[in-house]
Enzyme design. Structure first.
Site, PDB file in Angstrom:
ATOM      1  N   CYS A 116      23.686  62.205  17.173  1.00 57.39           N
ATOM      2  CA  CYS A 116      24.158  63.587  17.310  1.00 57.39           C
ATOM      3  C   CYS A 116      23.228  64.594  16.633  1.00 57.39           C
ATOM      4  CB  CYS A 116      25.567  63.720  16.744  1.00 57.39           C
ATOM      5  SG  CYS A 116      25.692  63.355  14.978  1.00 57.39           S
ATOM      6  N   CYS A 147      57.057  27.151  65.715  1.00 58.51           N
ATOM      7  CA  CYS A 147      56.592  25.972  66.447  1.00 58.51           C
ATOM      8  C   CYS A 147      55.572  26.356  67.515  1.00 58.51           C
ATOM      9  CB  CYS A 147      57.789  25.277  67.085  1.00 58.51           C
ATOM     10  SG  CYS A 147      57.371  23.757  67.959  1.00 58.51           S
ATOM     11  N   CYS A 199      51.206  24.156  75.036  1.00 60.98           N
ATOM     12  CA  CYS A 199      50.761  24.392  73.651  1.00 60.98           C
ATOM     13  C   CYS A 199      50.333  25.850  73.501  1.00 60.98           C
ATOM     14  CB  CYS A 199      49.601  23.462  73.303  1.00 60.98           C
ATOM     15  SG  CYS A 199      48.830  23.819  71.701  1.00 60.98           S
TER      16      CYS A 199
END
Length: 554
Positions: free
Chosen positions: A201, A369, A382
């Site tokens: 500083c 499913c 399917c």
């Protein structure tokens, strides 16, 4: 029936009931022990609270402090660097203490113009702990002094309770700067006695406002405090280092807590520090559940399934991600990264509708499913490959296997790219399909609960009579979850006999899962024995696949 508290039993009856319950407990322990041997996903772990973990970490800190005679803040830094292995730290301490401290960034690697010699005068208002590593001949190699004042939580250390909390309050440490340039400046300023210039500083401060760390760099209190707050706001706590250029020495925890004036910043620092300690400990994992404060501890470092007792979150103990057996941690990360990169390419397969391969009417999948029956023409096919369901057979679920082009290596670059995309979409579509099937089966279970409730209200059995359906639903979800993660595994597998065996087991598992799903969705008309037999077949195939291909070692 009267309440238990109103009933009187003889002492003999009490002994009989005690024996009964004790026997039950032993049976449970035996079942748990057997599950650890037979179930490839089971392992020993404990669910701990933050306080339990704090106590566990404190024990390691106290052990190291007593073994090598060091401050708690120094012990934490060493344990963090060495993944909380006290034995490894002690071994390295005896072999080369200097190298131990420098590798942990507690001391500088070498003294350079930017790293002043560590000879500051240290004045502390609390007790000090000194680490004095000894050479092989018993002589002292060096001494590193750190001042500290420890407490457990918000309680101070009292009596014989020698415990060190992860939340440590340190007393202020005042160090006189000895950097040559600063000392020379102070000596030439006759009008500024007992003052020095802060190189950050550029303000003259009295010497009691300067603080130095083991590397010897000294700055004023305000600059240190600003530096700490900036680092903490960026999520850095245990990794806060020196402000000097090319100096990577870590700032001791006691100095950070001493100079942080804002209570919320201290709390934030301690929170981040605790997270760093847990993440560096090989036996600890945060539960990934939302807003869950539970931590999991296990001495078995393997990618097995851990379930939080509080929020019921299931995750992989090794990597902390969603549980992913049989795919290992590295492969699932590669797969998820690829899915994220190619998400736009795969958007077209996210639709829920397909055309019936026989009558071409649009069909929406409303169950888990994959065995579909067209509402219009009753054709069975399917969902994945749109092939006739009868052609799938009972032994081999052919559409789960990807048929690679054996001559693709001789094709053009564009042809190889198209083949690579085709292969990815094959596995991604099935991965995504099982994820959606899992969600749809949860909806099926909700509808089933409503129908069972109606049956119970009409006197058609009790909830206990229908309990096997919920067992079937849980098993179906577990099998579906495992099957979903077989596709990333297969995608990255090299072609060969092992992959052929894996695809065979995967196909059989998928076939039996679809049979189980079909029977579960028609559970009210399915014979109970038939459903339970199907459950047994699916679970045995799942366990066999995991035992053969799930790498449970880290």
């Amino acid at each position: 029936m009267s309440d238990c508290s109103d009933m009187e039993y003889s002492s003999d009856n009490e002994c009989e009931y005690d024996d009964y319950y004790n026997t039950g407990t032993e049976d449970i322990d035996i079942e748990h022990h057997n599950a650890l041997k037979t179930d490839p996903e089971s392992f020993e772990y404990d669910c701990l609270s933050v306080e339990d973990v704090d106590k566990l970490l404190n024990e390691s800190i106290e052990c190291l402090c007593n073994t090598i005679n060091c401050a708690p803040s120094l012990a934490k830094t060493l344990l963090l660097e060495h993944r909380w292995s006290v034995n490894e730290i002690v071994k390295r301490y005896r072999e080369n203490p200097t190298e131990l401290l420098t590798s942990a960034r507690i001391r500088p690697l070498s003294h350079s113009p930017n790293q002043p010699k560590e000879t500051p005068t240290t004045a502390a208002t609390s007790g000090s702990a000194t680490l004095s590593p000894m050479s092989s001949d018993g002589g002292s190699v060096h001494s590193s002094t750190l001042s500290c004042k420890s407490s457990l939580g918000n309680r101070s250390q009292t009596g014989d309770s020698n415990r060190y909390s992860m939340t440590t309050t340190m007393a202020a440490t005042t160090i006189t700067p000895t950097t040559p340039s600063i000392v020379a400046t102070v000596q030439t300023l006759e009008n500024r006695p007992n003052q020095s210039l802060c190189s950050v500083c550029a303000v003259y401060q009295t010497l009691d406002k300067f603080h130095a760390i083991p590397c010897g760099h000294s700055y004023c209190r305000d600059c240190w405090s600003t530096h700490f707050e900036t680092q903490i706001n960026q999520g850095i706590s245990t990794g806060i280092d020196c402000m000097a250029t090319q100096c990577n020495v870590l700032v001791p925890e006691d100095l950070v807590l001493t100079l942080l004036c804002k209570p919320h910043m201290r709390t934030k620092y301690q929170h981040f520090a605790f997270q760093d300690y847990v993440k560096s400990h090989p036996e600890l994992r945060f539960c990934p559940g939302p807003n869950c404060q539970v931590l999991i501890r296990s001495k078995e470092l393997s990618p097995k399934k851990a379930t939080c007792d509080t929020c019921k979150t299931v995750f992989c103990f090794l990597c902390g991600m969603d549980y992913h057996a049989p795919t290992d941690c590295k492969v699932i990360k590669k797969w998820l990264t690829k899915c994220a990169d190619d998400s736009e390419t795969a958007n077209y397969i996210s639709a829920h509708t397909k055309d019936c391969p026989k009558c071409h009417i649009c069909i929406e999948k409303n169950g888990g499913c994959n065995h579909m029956q067209c509402f219009s023409c009753k054709h069975n096919f399917c969902w994945m490959c749109l092939g006739d369901w009868k052609s799938h057979g009972s032994e081999y679920y052919e559409c789960s296997r990807y048929k690679e082009n054996p001559n693709i290596a001789h094709e053009s670059v564009h042809a190889q790219a198209r083949e690579a995309l085709k292969k990815y979409l094959h596995y991604y579509e099935r991965w995504e399909n099982h994820s959606k099937s899992f969600q749809l089966e949860q909806q099926t279970l909700d509808r089933l609960k409503q129908r069972i409730n109606e049956k119970v209200m009409k006197g058609l059995g009790t909830w206990i009579d229908w309990q096997y359906l919920f067992t079937a639903a849980a098993l179906l979800a577990k099998c579906r979850y495992t099957l979903q993660y077989t596709y990333p595994y297969a995608y990255f597998m090299e072609s060969g006999p092992r992959k052929s065996l894996f695809e065979y087991q995967q196909a059989r598992l998928e076939s039996e899962i679809e049979n189980l799903s079909w029977k579960f969705e028609r559970a009210e008309t399915t014979d109970r024995a038939d459903l339970e037999n199907q459950m047994d077949i699916a679970e045995k195939l799942r366990i066999t696949l995991l035992k053969d291909f799930f790498a449970t070692c880290a």
